[in-house]
Scaffold this active site. Structure first.
Site, mmCIF file in Angstrom:
data_model
loop_
_atom_site.group_PDB
_atom_site.id
_atom_site.type_symbol
_atom_site.label_atom_id
_atom_site.label_comp_id
_atom_site.label_asym_id
_atom_site.label_seq_id
_atom_site.Cartn_x
_atom_site.Cartn_y
_atom_site.Cartn_z
ATOM 1 N NE ARG A 101 -9.327 -25.642 160.991
ATOM 2 C CZ ARG A 101 -8.386 -26.150 160.191
ATOM 3 N NH1 ARG A 101 -7.107 -26.098 160.548
ATOM 4 N NH2 ARG A 101 -8.702 -26.706 159.037
ATOM 5 C CG ASP A 227 -5.921 -36.528 158.870
ATOM 6 O OD1 ASP A 227 -5.035 -35.699 158.578
ATOM 7 O OD2 ASP A 227 -6.821 -36.288 159.705
ATOM 8 N NE ARG A 295 -10.482 -27.222 152.485
ATOM 9 C CZ ARG A 295 -9.998 -27.012 153.720
ATOM 10 N NH1 ARG A 295 -8.877 -27.584 154.096
ATOM 11 N NH2 ARG A 295 -10.661 -26.267 154.588
HETATM 12 N N1 NVA Z 1 -7.240 -34.528 161.585
HETATM 13 C C1 NVA Z 1 -6.424 -33.342 161.438
HETATM 14 C C2 NVA Z 1 -6.814 -32.581 160.229
HETATM 15 C C3 NVA Z 1 -5.981 -31.363 159.954
HETATM 16 C C4 NVA Z 1 -6.435 -30.593 158.774
HETATM 17 C C5 NVA Z 1 -6.564 -32.486 162.680
HETATM 18 O O1 NVA Z 1 -7.682 -32.344 163.193
HETATM 19 O O2 NVA Z 1 -5.554 -31.963 163.158
HETATM 20 N N1 CP Z 2 -6.372 -29.550 155.435
HETATM 21 C C1 CP Z 2 -6.529 -28.457 156.221
HETATM 22 O O1 CP Z 2 -7.613 -28.190 156.745
HETATM 23 O O2 CP Z 2 -5.409 -27.715 156.346
HETATM 24 P P1 CP Z 2 -5.178 -26.522 157.392
HETATM 25 O O3 CP Z 2 -5.213 -27.137 158.765
HETATM 26 O O4 CP Z 2 -3.820 -25.986 157.026
HETATM 27 O O5 CP Z 2 -6.257 -25.504 157.238
#
Ligand code: NVA
Ligand code: CP
Length: 309
Positions: A101, A227, A295
């Site tokens: 991530r 979202d 997930r």
């Molecule tokens: N669009 C959000 C998704 C979180 C899972 C973000 O990038 O913070």
């Molecule tokens: N939806 C999602 O990716 O959640 P987290 O940010 O908690 O991993």
């Protein structure tokens, strides 16, 4: 070279179906596949916060017979300037997959370019493809199977320029869905992603619509998704975002406009009273908890598919 999963269109329509079918099977028979035979570590790296992704990848790798190594990149040498390429060259010799991530898509592209083991996007600023696999699997489970996805109308309303919007465009088009994005003109999705989604939709029988008219986007939709209005990294613009996205809130009226029995998705974390009301996210039409559960199953299916190749 291993296959990577960096964006939703890294899986062809038939590959996506294969992964989704396995995800549904894994929900029913959790230990059906165990591709990690022997000591098979998977590096799971985070440059940003996470609850669901961290837990579901860790649990999933363990359930597949592997060993999850969860690393906060800030505490590794990447956090003090070691290059992405050098990190990839070291990790690929010791792990069987790298899950990351991070911020820009260019960073994960670079990791993949230097890794012989599969690299999986666990969210970037541009895409969140593992989330969309979970979303599609949850819809499929609820609506009679993976074959039921094609032809559904999926409306995503809110921030049209964020990772979820882009992944719904590519992943939804790959599944043959009619993807509608409802977003203000100042938050339109990346035109290159829209063009790619249109190209995919042409081959799958799906379609793509981008509009600033929220009512038009959700009217008759089978699935309504939203979202957070303030993604990780957007905090400085919180005040203006709260104002501009207000007409795009998913609430009881949205469900009146959507198709009868429409399902509601939200990748979580959710901010009740902002992008979605409590009545909707906690109501009968909400699929969010099944979506969050998927997930685990979807990522296990994906990892097993990638590692077995
Ligand atoms: N669009 C959000 C998704 C979180 C899972 C973000 O990038 O913070
Ligand atoms: N939806 C999602 O990716 O959640 P987290 O940010 O908690 O991993």
């Amino acid at each position: 070279m291993g296959r990577h999963f960096l964006r939703d269109d890294d899986l062809t329509p038939s590959e996506q179906r294969e992964v989704l079918e396995l995800a549904l099977e894994l929900r029913r028979d959790r230990y059906k596949v165990q591709p990690f035979v022997g000591p098979k570590a998977v590096a799971i790296l985070f440059d940003k916060h996470s609850t669901r992704t961290r837990v579901s990848f860790s649990t999933g790798v363990a359930e597949l017979g592997g060993y999850p190594l969860v690393i906060d990149a800030q505490n590794s040498h990447m956090g003090r300037g070691e290059s992405v390429a050098d990190t990839a060259r070291v990790l690929e010799r010791q792990v069987s997959a790298i899950v990351w991530r991070t911020y820009g898509q260019d960073r994960i592209d670079e990791m993949a370019a230097h890794s012989s083991v599969p690299v999986v996007n666990a969210l970037t600023d541009q895409f969140h493809p593992c989330q969309i696999l979970a979303d599609l699997a949850a819809i499929a489970d609820e609506r009679g199977g993976v074959g039921a996805l094609a032809g559904l109308d999926l409306a995503y309303v809110g921030d049209g320029a964020n990772n979820m919007a882009h992944s719904y465009l590519l992943g939804g088009a790959t599944a043959g869905m009619h993807v509608r994005i409802g977003t203000p003109d100042s938050y339109l999705p990346d035109p290159a992603v829209v063009a790619r989604a249109e190209e995919i939709a042409e081959s799958t029988g799906g379609s793509v619509t981008v509009t600033s008219d929220c009512d038009a986007a959700v009217t008759g939709a089978d699935i309504v998704a939203t979202d957070t209005w303030v993604s990780m990294g957007d905090e400085a613009q919180k005040a203006e975002r709260m104002e501009v996205f207000l007409p795009y809130q998913v609430n009881d009226r949205t469900l009146e406009l959507a198709a009868p029995g429409a399902h509601v998705l939200h990748c979580l974390p959710a901010y009740r009273g902002h992008e979605i009301t409590a009545s909707v996210i906690d109501g009968d039409q909400s699929l969010v908890w099944l979506e969050a559960e998927y997930r685990l199953h979807a990522q296990k299916a994906l990892l097993s598919w990638l590692v077995d190749r």
